[in-house]
Design an enzyme around this catalytic site. Structure first.
Site, PDB file in Angstrom:
ATOM      1  N   VAL A 121     -11.492  85.080  63.426  1.00  0.00           N
ATOM      2  CA  VAL A 121     -10.406  85.406  62.862  1.00  0.00           C
ATOM      3  C   VAL A 121      -9.249  85.128  63.962  1.00  0.00           C
ATOM      4  O   VAL A 121      -8.144  84.774  63.825  1.00  0.00           O
ATOM      5  CB  VAL A 121     -10.129  86.711  62.259  1.00  0.00           C
ATOM      6  CG1 VAL A 121      -8.561  86.832  61.843  1.00  0.00           C
ATOM      7  CG2 VAL A 121     -11.125  86.706  61.106  1.00  0.00           C
ATOM      8  N   CYS A 122      -9.544  85.550  65.197  1.00  0.00           N
ATOM      9  CA  CYS A 122      -8.564  85.576  66.236  1.00  0.00           C
ATOM     10  C   CYS A 122      -8.454  84.149  66.704  1.00  0.00           C
ATOM     11  O   CYS A 122      -7.410  83.699  67.034  1.00  0.00           O
ATOM     12  CB  CYS A 122      -9.199  86.659  67.577  1.00  0.00           C
ATOM     13  SG  CYS A 122      -9.168  88.292  67.031  1.00  0.00           S
ATOM     14  N   GLU A 123      -9.561  83.365  66.675  1.00  0.00           N
ATOM     15  CA  GLU A 123      -9.427  82.133  67.235  1.00  0.00           C
ATOM     16  C   GLU A 123      -8.402  81.274  66.328  1.00  0.00           C
ATOM     17  O   GLU A 123      -7.710  80.364  66.809  1.00  0.00           O
ATOM     18  CB  GLU A 123     -10.838  81.400  67.044  1.00  0.00           C
ATOM     19  CG  GLU A 123     -10.908  80.034  67.526  1.00  0.00           C
ATOM     20  CD  GLU A 123     -12.290  79.335  67.549  1.00  0.00           C
ATOM     21  OE1 GLU A 123     -12.448  78.066  67.307  1.00  0.00           O
ATOM     22  OE2 GLU A 123     -13.384  79.994  67.746  1.00  0.00           O
TER      23      GLU A 123
END
Length: 151
Positions: free
Chosen positions: A44-46
């Site tokens: 999700v952060c990527e």
């Protein structure tokens, strides 16, 4: 509790993925989008950081400088940025003192040792103009932020 709209944004100095020191006060006259993400090397952060990099030019046309922030170290951020082919976005390291900036913004998760996922849009005068804290697995909606800027 997270800072709210109208609050003064706390200044900070952090190193980016290249080891360059970045301070919030260095962007006077521009809006700054602080996009906090829990940890590098997660799905999700990527996507959150890749979306910011993809929208970088569009944000720049709106006088906005986007910055990604997490508790990961600068060397980790550098390797991560290279793996994602991040070209423009600065990925800031809130590594030491651990989570200090996330704490100032009221979004450090003490139990897990990282920041919550959140976006803070800071106006040209250093006041918070938009803030949203997301569930850990939720992807921030950049269109929501960009629409608030265009108003």
């Amino acid at each position: 509790m997270a800072l709210k709209v109208g609050d003064a944004a706390p200044n900070f100095k952090l190193k980016d993925q290249n080891g360059d020191e970045i301070s919030l006060s260095g962007f006077k006259g521009k809006k700054v989008l602080l996009s906090f993400h829990p940890l590098a090397w997660t799905g999700v952060c990527e996507t959150q950081m890749k979306n910011l990099d993809l929208k970088y030019n569009e944000l720049e046309k709106l006088n906005v400088v986007p910055l990604g922030i997490s508790v990961d170290s600068s060397p980790s951020k550098k390797a991560w940025a290279q793996s994602m082919k991040i070209n423009k976005l600065k990925l800031l390291s809130d590594f030491w003192p651990h989570g200090e900036v996330a704490r100032k913004y009221g979004i450090f998760d003490e139990e897990n040792g990282f920041s919550k996922r959140a976006n803070f849009l800071i106006d040209e005068e250093g006041k918070i103009e938009f803030v949203k804290v997301y569930e850990l697995r939720d992807q921030p909606d950049l269109n929501e932020i960009m629409n608030s800027i265009k108003r």
